[in-house]
Design a protein around this motif. Sequence first.
Motif, short mmCIF file in Angstrom:
data_model
loop_
_atom_site.label_atom_id
_atom_site.label_comp_id
_atom_site.label_asym_id
_atom_site.label_seq_id
_atom_site.Cartn_x
_atom_site.Cartn_y
_atom_site.Cartn_z
N ALA A 63 41.32 30.65 39.30
CA ALA A 63 40.38 31.52 40.03
C ALA A 63 39.47 31.84 39.54
CB ALA A 63 41.34 33.34 39.68
N VAL A 64 38.99 31.78 40.99
CA VAL A 64 36.86 31.97 40.23
C VAL A 64 36.18 32.79 41.48
CG1 VAL A 64 35.06 30.84 41.08
CG2 VAL A 64 37.07 29.13 40.86
N PHE A 65 36.07 33.47 40.54
CA PHE A 65 34.94 34.75 40.33
C PHE A 65 33.01 34.71 40.44
CE2 PHE A 65 39.65 35.72 39.69
CZ PHE A 65 39.79 36.56 40.99
N GLU A 66 32.69 35.33 41.51
CA GLU A 66 31.23 35.33 40.92
C GLU A 66 30.98 36.09 40.54
OE1 GLU A 66 29.20 33.29 42.32
OE2 GLU A 66 30.16 31.93 43.64
N ASP A 67 29.53 36.68 39.64
CA ASP A 67 29.41 37.08 38.48
C ASP A 67 28.78 38.77 39.28
OD1 ASP A 67 27.08 36.63 39.94
OD2 ASP A 67 26.18 36.36 37.64
N ASP A 68 29.35 38.55 40.80
CA ASP A 68 28.45 39.94 40.86
C ASP A 68 29.78 40.53 41.67
OD1 ASP A 68 29.27 38.28 42.95
OD2 ASP A 68 27.05 39.20 44.27
N ILE A 69 31.55 40.59 41.23
CA ILE A 69 32.22 41.33 41.50
C ILE A 69 32.35 42.52 41.39
CG2 ILE A 69 33.46 38.76 41.61
CD1 ILE A 69 34.67 39.54 39.74
#
Length: 129
Positions: A63-69
């Motif tokens: 899973a990849v999440f952006e740092d502004d999630i």
Amino acid sequence: MRRIGSNLGIEWEVVPATDAASPGSHRRSADPEGQFTPTEVACFLSHRRTWSMIADGDDPLGAVFEDDIHCAPDLKEFLQQLPAPDLPVIYRLEASPLVTEISRRPDVRVGKRALHRHQGGCLARPPSA
């Protein structure tokens, strides 16, 4: 990201972003026609490096999440319940239909949530009106 993961009971690896200011030969191969800004190319290179880490790893899912999630409190439970697909597939969580094409029918349901397969491209910017 570490604080968010800690609050949710998730241990994840933070992948450093590619610096748009640092020159590199990979930049030319990622954007041979020079149509993207250095920031857009650096973002792509960061994503590509992350995808490669997942593809080269031993885990059945990544899973990849952006740092502004903004994460739902049940994210950990949701991720733990996801079945591993037979073939590589990309799902977008909370994707805007203005910039992302997704399948109409969900592939997977986990509780009250559904995952729709990513279809086609993803635009860097919303289409102009």
